[in-house]
Scaffold this motif. Structure first.
Motif, PDB file in Angstrom:
ATOM      1  N   LEU A   7       0.837  -1.203   0.000  1.00  0.00           N
ATOM      2  CA  LEU A   7       0.000   0.000   0.000  1.00  0.00           C
ATOM      3  C   LEU A   7       0.873   1.254   0.000  1.00  0.00           C
ATOM      4  O   LEU A   7       1.935   1.304   0.623  1.00  0.00           O
ATOM      5  CB  LEU A   7      -0.904   0.004   1.235  1.00  0.00           C
ATOM      6  N   GLU A   8       0.406   2.290  -0.716  1.00  0.00           N
ATOM      7  CA  GLU A   8       1.082   3.575  -0.763  1.00  0.00           C
ATOM      8  C   GLU A   8       0.041   4.683  -0.864  1.00  0.00           C
ATOM      9  O   GLU A   8      -1.165   4.414  -0.913  1.00  0.00           O
ATOM     10  CB  GLU A   8       2.041   3.637  -1.948  1.00  0.00           C
ATOM     11  N   HIS A   9       0.491   5.934  -0.876  1.00  0.00           N
ATOM     12  CA  HIS A   9      -0.444   7.055  -0.919  1.00  0.00           C
ATOM     13  C   HIS A   9      -1.345   6.998  -2.156  1.00  0.00           C
ATOM     14  O   HIS A   9      -2.486   7.436  -2.117  1.00  0.00           O
ATOM     15  CB  HIS A   9       0.320   8.386  -0.887  1.00  0.00           C
ATOM     16  N   ALA A  10      -0.814   6.467  -3.244  1.00  0.00           N
ATOM     17  CA  ALA A  10      -1.592   6.416  -4.486  1.00  0.00           C
ATOM     18  C   ALA A  10      -2.611   5.281  -4.504  1.00  0.00           C
ATOM     19  O   ALA A  10      -3.420   5.195  -5.435  1.00  0.00           O
ATOM     20  CB  ALA A  10      -0.641   6.268  -5.677  1.00  0.00           C
ATOM     21  N   SER A  11      -2.600   4.425  -3.503  1.00  0.00           N
ATOM     22  CA  SER A  11      -3.512   3.278  -3.487  1.00  0.00           C
ATOM     23  C   SER A  11      -4.927   3.757  -3.167  1.00  0.00           C
ATOM     24  O   SER A  11      -5.211   4.180  -2.047  1.00  0.00           O
ATOM     25  CB  SER A  11      -3.060   2.254  -2.438  1.00  0.00           C
ATOM     26  N   ASP A  12      -5.788   3.694  -4.159  1.00  0.00           N
ATOM     27  CA  ASP A  12      -7.166   4.129  -3.971  1.00  0.00           C
ATOM     28  C   ASP A  12      -8.092   2.918  -3.932  1.00  0.00           C
ATOM     29  O   ASP A  12      -7.637   1.766  -3.963  1.00  0.00           O
ATOM     30  CB  ASP A  12      -7.587   5.104  -5.074  1.00  0.00           C
ATOM     31  N   ARG A  13      -9.402   3.201  -3.848  1.00  0.00           N
ATOM     32  CA  ARG A  13     -10.365   2.112  -3.737  1.00  0.00           C
ATOM     33  C   ARG A  13     -10.276   1.168  -4.936  1.00  0.00           C
ATOM     34  O   ARG A  13     -10.318  -0.060  -4.791  1.00  0.00           O
ATOM     35  CB  ARG A  13     -11.780   2.683  -3.620  1.00  0.00           C
ATOM     36  N   ALA A  14     -10.130   1.722  -6.129  1.00  0.00           N
ATOM     37  CA  ALA A  14     -10.085   0.886  -7.335  1.00  0.00           C
ATOM     38  C   ALA A  14      -8.856  -0.026  -7.331  1.00  0.00           C
ATOM     39  O   ALA A  14      -8.946  -1.197  -7.724  1.00  0.00           O
ATOM     40  CB  ALA A  14     -10.096   1.760  -8.584  1.00  0.00           C
ATOM     41  N   SER A  15      -7.717   0.486  -6.886  1.00  0.00           N
ATOM     42  CA  SER A  15      -6.515  -0.351  -6.887  1.00  0.00           C
ATOM     43  C   SER A  15      -6.632  -1.476  -5.870  1.00  0.00           C
ATOM     44  O   SER A  15      -6.126  -2.585  -6.087  1.00  0.00           O
ATOM     45  CB  SER A  15      -5.270   0.500  -6.623  1.00  0.00           C
ATOM     46  N   LEU A  16      -7.321  -1.216  -4.753  1.00  0.00           N
ATOM     47  CA  LEU A  16      -7.531  -2.288  -3.780  1.00  0.00           C
ATOM     48  C   LEU A  16      -8.548  -3.305  -4.291  1.00  0.00           C
ATOM     49  O   LEU A  16      -8.405  -4.512  -4.059  1.00  0.00           O
ATOM     50  CB  LEU A  16      -7.955  -1.711  -2.427  1.00  0.00           C
ATOM     51  N   THR A  17      -9.583  -2.834  -4.991  1.00  0.00           N
ATOM     52  CA  THR A  17     -10.519  -3.776  -5.623  1.00  0.00           C
ATOM     53  C   THR A  17      -9.771  -4.671  -6.596  1.00  0.00           C
ATOM     54  O   THR A  17      -9.954  -5.901  -6.619  1.00  0.00           O
ATOM     55  CB  THR A  17     -11.621  -3.022  -6.375  1.00  0.00           C
ATOM     56  N   GLN A  18      -8.936  -4.058  -7.419  1.00  0.00           N
ATOM     57  CA  GLN A  18      -8.137  -4.805  -8.390  1.00  0.00           C
ATOM     58  C   GLN A  18      -7.271  -5.842  -7.681  1.00  0.00           C
ATOM     59  O   GLN A  18      -7.179  -7.000  -8.124  1.00  0.00           O
ATOM     60  CB  GLN A  18      -7.264  -3.828  -9.170  1.00  0.00           C
ATOM     61  N   ALA A  19      -6.674  -5.460  -6.549  1.00  0.00           N
ATOM     62  CA  ALA A  19      -5.822  -6.385  -5.808  1.00  0.00           C
ATOM     63  C   ALA A  19      -6.622  -7.566  -5.259  1.00  0.00           C
ATOM     64  O   ALA A  19      -6.136  -8.703  -5.246  1.00  0.00           O
ATOM     65  CB  ALA A  19      -5.116  -5.650  -4.668  1.00  0.00           C
ATOM     66  N   VAL A  20      -7.859  -7.306  -4.796  1.00  0.00           N
ATOM     67  CA  VAL A  20      -8.708  -8.395  -4.295  1.00  0.00           C
ATOM     68  C   VAL A  20      -9.006  -9.393  -5.415  1.00  0.00           C
ATOM     69  O   VAL A  20      -8.882 -10.610  -5.242  1.00  0.00           O
ATOM     70  CB  VAL A  20     -10.010  -7.836  -3.690  1.00  0.00           C
ATOM     71  N   LEU A  21      -9.389  -8.891  -6.599  1.00  0.00           N
ATOM     72  CA  LEU A  21      -9.683  -9.779  -7.721  1.00  0.00           C
ATOM     73  C   LEU A  21      -8.446 -10.565  -8.131  1.00  0.00           C
ATOM     74  O   LEU A  21      -8.527 -11.764  -8.427  1.00  0.00           O
ATOM     75  CB  LEU A  21     -10.205  -8.969  -8.910  1.00  0.00           C
ATOM     76  N   GLU A  22      -7.308  -9.901  -8.157  1.00  0.00           N
ATOM     77  CA  GLU A  22      -6.064 -10.578  -8.528  1.00  0.00           C
ATOM     78  C   GLU A  22      -5.662 -11.610  -7.472  1.00  0.00           C
ATOM     79  O   GLU A  22      -5.182 -12.703  -7.817  1.00  0.00           O
ATOM     80  CB  GLU A  22      -4.945  -9.549  -8.706  1.00  0.00           C
TER      81      GLU A  22
END
Length: 484
Positions: free
Chosen positions: A353-368
């Motif tokens: 996780l970093e400052h640029a990690s937004d909701r969409a990037s976390l959703t993407q990480a869950v799917l991946e």
């Protein structure tokens, strides 16, 4: 007409089909899960009956004539649950479900006895039935002293429907008490658990008649006498019957509450060390292998609850074009993990996780993360002798095209999407009801649906996904070191 009843974790589905296997209608009844302590997951069997009544009442309201014409009923159900009964068939305690992992110590003890892997063909996982009963013996001895019968969830429904204590091969294979190669209860395995055959239901094949519907229920639902109830199947084998995944080389990926990579086999091919499940199929003389992950759509639903968004809204934010992994990695071990780790104590994590990690990037990480868990299963199946060159997608999560693109690219194989229709466990159960009622050829009934669309791996992102999978793969031992 033929009726399929699927007892899931979150509800019961009743599905009507006709003699051409066209879906006529369906009804549902909802269920809740009780989690009184970490790692516990329970349901009151009385609620299964209530939810089944609700599902059939909905069908009766919408299709009374068709329901009245039912000749056969098939059952499907969540596997591994320990429904404990006394001598009068009274329920002794809430049923411990498939994702209840409290019995990890008992599972390890049983698994340490070499006869379990040798005869059952599988690791004794904490989610299986035998260690749950051993936990009751160790922690609730007053309950164990009254125990006279152990039934799986769908087989408790069968008892209510028919008055018969019966199970079938595919569900029984997940207890750790079945000699899976011989398709029979093992006296040795039962004895090692302090039980004997008197505690077990009788066994039939999933395509065979297990009993007839009680006259009182038939009259209440407007049915005639002599409605047969098929042996049925555990939920994954029932889904395979619905998808026509019954012959060598056929496979599906299921995105349900849990996740399954399922392959049909014409022979018994056990390899317990791979943590792949090797079970009997619902069809005679047929087996199957599964890689199982405990949190698939459950992981996305958990994240949706955290973000106060609906799962479809979260996946919709990603658009239609597959993205390269962002560097955020999610390990979906919310309830522990089965394949390939057999670890009930491990828990999930976000990493990177970093400052640029937004909701969409976390959703993407869950799917991946879920897709990479399936990749672990793909490797485990290969080590057990089953190599897949394509899979068909089923389950609620398969409605997300983005998720299927993620899975196809993570696995490196095409993912087929079946044509519109209901091909899940309830449909497979209805097919088994048809086969039992009409003495039909199982393989002639359990055919595959047409493919509407095929999602190919995005080869332009293969290197990115390979690198992301390596990060994912390397995180488990690090996470285990922190959590142990």
């Amino acid at each position: 007409m033929y009726l399929g009843l699927d007892l899931g974790t979150s509800g019961v589905k009743a599905l009507l089909i006709d003699d051409k296997q066209s879906v006529i209608g369906s009804g549902t009844g909802s269920l809740d899960v009780s989690r009184p302590h970490s790692g516990w997951s329970e349901q009151d069997p009385a609620h299964w009956i209530g939810a089944t009544e609700d599902a059939i009442a909905a069908l009766k309201a919408s299709h009374p004539k068709e329901l009245a014409a039912v000749k056969g009923i098939g059952l499907s159900g969540q596997m591994h649950g320990a429904t404990l009964l006394d001598g009068n068939d009274g329920v002794l305690r809430p049923c411990m479900l498939w994702n209840d992992t409290r019995s990890h110590a008992e599972a390890a003890e049983l698994d340490g006895n070499p006869i379990f892997r040798a005869l059952s063909g599988n690791i004794v996982f904490p989610g299986f039935t035998a260690p749950k009963v051993m936990w009751v013996k160790n922690n609730e001895p007053e309950i164990f002293a009254k125990l006279r019968r152990v039934l799986l969830p769908k087989d408790y429904l069968r008892l209510w429907l028919t008055g018969e204590h019966v199970s079938e091969m595919s569900d029984a294979a997940g207890t750790s008490w079945l000699d899976v190669g011989k398709r029979a209860w093992s006296d040795e395995l039962l004895g090692a658990s302090g039980l004997d055959r008197s505690h077990m239901p009788s066994l039939v094949e999933g395509t065979a008649v297990s009993g007839t519907l009680k006259a009182g229920l038939a009259a209440r639902w407007g049915m005639g006498n002599g409605v047969v109830v098929a042996g049925g199947a555990g939920d994954n084998a029932a889904s395979a019957c619905g998808m026509g995944t019954v012959a060598e080389g056929h496979a599906f990926v299921s995105l349900g509450t849990s996740g399954v990579l399922f392959a049909a086999n014409n022979a018994y091919l056990p390899n317990p060390a791979s943590a792949v499940h090797t079970f009997c199929h619902a069809l005679p003389d047929t087996w199957h292998q599964m890689g199982v992950i405990l949190s698939a759509t459950d992981a996305l639903n958990w994240y949706a609850g955290i973000t106060a968004r609906k799962p479809a809204e979260l996946t919709g934010e990603l658009g239609d074009t597959l993205r390269a992994p962002s560097g955020v990695t999610f390990l979906p071990y919310l309830s522990g993990e089965r394949t390939p780790h057999n670890d009930s104590a491990i828990r999930g994590s976000f990493q990177g996780l970093e400052h640029a990690s937004d909701r969409a990037s976390l959703t993407q990480a869950v799917l991946e993360g879920v897709a990479f868990a399936f990749r672990d299963c793909l490797h485990a199946l290969a080590s057990a002798g089953t190599r897949l060159d394509r899979v068909t997608a089923v389950g609620g999560g398969s409605r997300s095209i983005y998720w299927l693109k993620t899975i196809a690219t993570a696995l490196g194989i095409p993912v087929d999407i079946p044509a519109d229709g209901d091909f899940g466990a309830a449909f497979g159960a209805a097919r088994l009801g048809l086969i039992a009622a009409e003495n039909a050829d199982p393989r002639a009934i359990c055919t595959q649906p047409a493919t509407e669309k095929t999602i190919e791996p995005d080869k332009g992102l293969t290197a990115d996904f390979d690198a992301a999978y390596r990060r994912y793969h390397n995180l488990y031992p690090a996470l285990k070191g922190v959590q142990s």
